[in-house]
Each structure stands twice: as C-alpha cells, then as structure tokens.
Design a protein around this motif. Structure first.
Motif, PDB file in Angstrom:
ATOM      1  N   THR A  35       0.879  -1.073  -0.081  1.00  0.00           N
ATOM      2  CA  THR A  35      -0.008   0.164  -0.064  1.00  0.00           C
ATOM      3  C   THR A  35       0.769   1.195   0.102  1.00  0.00           C
ATOM      4  O   THR A  35       2.160   1.127   0.252  1.00  0.00           O
ATOM      5  CB  THR A  35      -1.181  -0.031   1.042  1.00  0.00           C
ATOM      6  N   LEU A  37       0.645   5.732   0.798  1.00  0.00           N
ATOM      7  CA  LEU A  37      -0.280   6.613   1.634  1.00  0.00           C
ATOM      8  C   LEU A  37       0.237   7.927   1.082  1.00  0.00           C
ATOM      9  O   LEU A  37       1.478   8.296   1.153  1.00  0.00           O
ATOM     10  CB  LEU A  37      -0.141   6.582   3.254  1.00  0.00           C
ATOM     11  N   GLU A  41      -3.672  11.048   5.074  1.00  0.00           N
ATOM     12  CA  GLU A  41      -3.271   9.636   5.393  1.00  0.00           C
ATOM     13  C   GLU A  41      -1.787   9.337   5.831  1.00  0.00           C
ATOM     14  O   GLU A  41      -1.776   8.559   6.976  1.00  0.00           O
ATOM     15  CB  GLU A  41      -3.690   8.362   4.246  1.00  0.00           C
ATOM     16  N   ALA A  42      -0.913   9.831   4.972  1.00  0.00           N
ATOM     17  CA  ALA A  42       0.450   9.951   5.253  1.00  0.00           C
ATOM     18  C   ALA A  42       0.783  10.406   6.560  1.00  0.00           C
ATOM     19  O   ALA A  42       1.609  10.115   7.334  1.00  0.00           O
ATOM     20  CB  ALA A  42       1.270  10.111   4.233  1.00  0.00           C
ATOM     21  N   VAL A  64      -2.836  -0.377   9.143  1.00  0.00           N
ATOM     22  CA  VAL A  64      -3.162   0.296   7.842  1.00  0.00           C
ATOM     23  C   VAL A  64      -3.327  -0.514   6.694  1.00  0.00           C
ATOM     24  O   VAL A  64      -4.040   0.011   5.736  1.00  0.00           O
ATOM     25  CB  VAL A  64      -1.914   1.365   7.808  1.00  0.00           C
TER      26      VAL A  64
END
Length: 79
Positions: A35, A37, A41-42, A64
């Motif tokens: 994934t 981010l 979100e990061a 996550v």
C-alpha cells in the motif's frame, strides 16, 4: 498486545515503510509493496508511529494495510 498478536508475527520485521521527499509513505510486507499513503493519510500514519516501539509500529502498519492477504499467496519458504 499479546491478545492481538497470538502467533508473535509482529516480533519479526514483516512490515517496513519508507517515506519519500514529498511525504508519500510506501508500506511493504515481506519486501513487497502492499500500500501507499499520501496527503492526510500519510501525515496521520507518521504521527501515529512517532515515539512508538518496534512492535507497536508493526501493529500500526498491519492495521493500515488492512486485509490484503486472501490465503492464496505462496510462501517461498515452503516451496
């Protein structure tokens, strides 16, 4: 945390992450990217892991990434 990680998988370094210059976060499982981010979100992820111990960071990355495994992945150790 022992109730969450019954098989002690998070003691190993199964999840890793790397942050790029533009604040993108790439999370990998066993060396394969699962994934990425970006944006809020990061930032949220980086805030959650700051000051945490190794196992807590592994747990955050596991949560996550979510449910990316479906049981049909091949384990190279078994072949």
């Amino acid at each position: 945390m022992s109730n969450i990680d019954k098989r002690n998988r998070l003691d190993e370094e199964v999840f890793t992450y790397r942050v790029t210059k533009d604040n993108k976060v790439f999370i990998s499982y066993m060396g394969r990217q699962v994934t990425s981010l970006v944006g809020k979100e990061a930032d949220k992820f980086l805030t959650r892991i700051s000051g945490q111990d190794f196992k807590a960071v592994q747990l955050v990355m596991a949560k996550v990434t979510g449910n990316f495994k479906r049981g049909n992945e091949k384990d190279s150790k078994r072949e």
